[in-house]
Write an enzyme that holds these catalytic residues in place. Structure first.
Site, PDB file in Angstrom:
ATOM      1  N   HIS A 141       0.843  -1.190   0.000  1.00 19.04           N
ATOM      2  CA  HIS A 141       0.000   0.000   0.000  1.00 19.04           C
ATOM      3  C   HIS A 141       0.878   1.239   0.000  1.00 19.04           C
ATOM      4  CE1 HIS A 141      -3.169   2.816   1.052  1.00 19.04           C
ATOM      5  NE2 HIS A 141      -3.989   1.907   0.578  1.00 19.04           N
ATOM      6  N   ASP A 199      -8.127  -4.958  -0.073  1.00 20.51           N
ATOM      7  CA  ASP A 199      -8.690  -5.635  -1.237  1.00 20.51           C
ATOM      8  C   ASP A 199      -8.284  -7.093  -1.350  1.00 20.51           C
ATOM      9  OD1 ASP A 199     -10.342  -3.713  -2.150  1.00 20.51           O
ATOM     10  OD2 ASP A 199      -8.733  -2.609  -3.115  1.00 20.51           O
TER      11      ASP A 199
END
Ligand code: CMC
Length: 427
Positions: free
Chosen positions: A306, A363
């Site tokens: 991320h 996700d």
């Protein structure tokens, strides 16, 4: 602490004020850099560039903190529902009962979509990706709601907000129904926002609609976890487009396009496709770990890493628990989930991933839950878009109310210098 930063270049010193946020974050305000020093900052991907001061979402990537308007994401996911969170993000405070009832009723009142929109939807082939369809339909809504918002009028601002919140779930449901060759329908006023969405998506003609409450609760939680994430790619797009004074619907439509990409919201679809691919290849997770680490191989472990979370993604923690509950509760056994668990275990113990602080993100798990809830893979990013809608609205509203200037970055030109033009026959 000094409230000025000093830059020294070629023997000259330039001073810049330092802005401190409410959580102690520091930013050097370089507004006068170009006029005083004749330079700009260069920061590919805006990794260290603050584009605004914002009071909506706080996140600390090192500590794994995410808060909407000061409330911990863990509390909101556990105790609030999606519409309360939407109200909080957009207007800054949690609504009381009266405010929430009015907000829900106003959204319900705006849930009709012009019948002409069906013709536009009809024009798309069934094979069209739902995100492209959703972005186009959202943009097309402008034609049926043409008045541009007077941002100085609280009433007009509110009207535009409840309009998009009311119509968007219908567009989401229609996008899916078109794909599944089901007749286009409308919602049921007696249901809550999320259940109504689910019914619109999955109700079949002539069949009684039934849903397990755990499915609605899981969906509600997922939408809350996706509702905002400060200045990410799609929120920045919404702000950028809106900064030219394009309307709310146009700005949101642009945000949907930005979200579609596999490095952003499209990752939830990419995760399931990757896991399916590994399964079909024989299920050797180690082989794919090696591919992800090989710099010659473009393969990346989707759902890992991320831009800001460098220890853990707090949303992933909540959602992992939720994934276990939903799959357990619905009695689902999924071989793809076993592959996901295997990959997760290997990555968390692997030097390459540990050194680069690459952890499973939201996700990685959201796709697994969507799949368990019977949502088709191509709709995953559409669900993300619905969840992110309040965040986009909040970012757009904040930007417009603060009268932010048009967004317009600069560049360092590295192309050819002035060249003589030759007509075509002489080249
Ligand atoms: N698999 C393998 N290597 C990776 C991965 C990955 N998923 N992510 C980053 N790396 C490596 C990358 O190759 C680089 O290595 P090196 O330093 O040797 O060159 C290093 O880690 C840093 O990566 P980066 O691309 O510079 O990091 P970034 O902050 O620019 O990118 C990211 C963040 C999310 C785009 C990236 O981690 C990625 O592509 N992840 C997979 C896609 C994904 O899951 N996206 C969803 C994000 S969460 C949903 C959302 O909020 O939108």
């Amino acid at each position: 602490m000094s409230d000025k930063a000093i830059l020294e270049y070629q023997g000259k010193k330039y001073e810049f004020p330092v802005t401190e946020g409410t959580e102690g974050e520091l930013g050097i305000n370089i507004k006068t850099l170009r006029s005083e020093a004749g330079m700009i900052t260069l920061d590919r991907g805006y990794k260290n560039t603050g584009s605004c001061e914002s009071a909506i979402t706080f996140l600390d990537g090192e500590k794994g903190i995410l808060r909407y308007r000061g409330y911990a994401i863990e509390d909101l996911a556990e105790k609030a529902d999606f519409l309360e969170v939407a109200y909080l993000l957009i207007f800054g405070e949690l609504p009381n009962k009266e405010q929430l009832d009015k907000f829900s009723a106003d959204i319900r009142d705006e849930s009709e979509v012009d019948e002409e929109m069906k013709k536009i939807l009809d024009g798309f082939p069934k094979s069209a990706h739902p995100m492209g369809v959703l972005s186009s339909l959202t943009s097309a809504l402008i034609a049926f709601n043409p008045s541009s918002v007077n941002v100085d009028s609280e009433e007009e601002m509110y009207k535009a907000i409840v309009k998009i919140l009311g119509k968007f779930p219908v567009l989401v449901a229609w996008t899916l129904r078109k794909k599944n060759s089901l007749p286009l329908n409308y919602g049921d006023d007696s249901l809550g926002y999320v259940e109504n969405l689910h019914k619109m998506m999955f109700e079949k003609p002539g069949k009684k609609y039934n849903v397990d409450q755990s499915v609605i609760d899981a969906l509600d939680k997922l939408l809350i976890l996706h509702a905002d994430h400060e200045q990410n790619c799609s929120a920045s797009t919404v702000r950028m487009v809106g900064s030219s004074h394009a309307g709310l619907f146009a700005s949101i439509s642009a945000g949907i396009s930005a979200l579609w990409g596999p490095l952003h919201g499209g990752a939830n679809q990419a995760v399931i496709e990757m896991l399916e691919g590994i399964k079909q290849d024989g299920g050797d997770t180690h082989k794919f770990m090696q591919k992800a680490k090989d710099k010659e191989d473009p393969f990346r472990l989707m759902g890992f890493g991320h831009r800001v979370y460098k220890n853990f993604d707090p949303r992933a923690k909540i959602i992992k628990k939720s994934a276990d509950e939903v799959l357990g509760g619905l009695g689902i056994e999924d071989p793809v989930l076993d592959i996901a668990k295997g990959l997760e275990k290997e990555a968390l113990e692997d030097d390459y991933f540990v050194q680069r602080k690459l952890y499973p993100n939201v996700d990685f798990y959201s796709g697994i839950i969507y799949r368990a809830l019977g949502i088709p893979v191509e709709m995953f990013t559409v669900m993300f878009a619905l969840g992110r809608l309040p965040g986009w609205i909040a970012q757009w509203r904040e930007m417009r109310l603060k009268k932010e200037p048009i967004g317009r970055p600069r560049q360092i030109y590295v192309g050819a210098n002035l060249r003589d033009f030759k007509v075509v026959g002489e080249r």
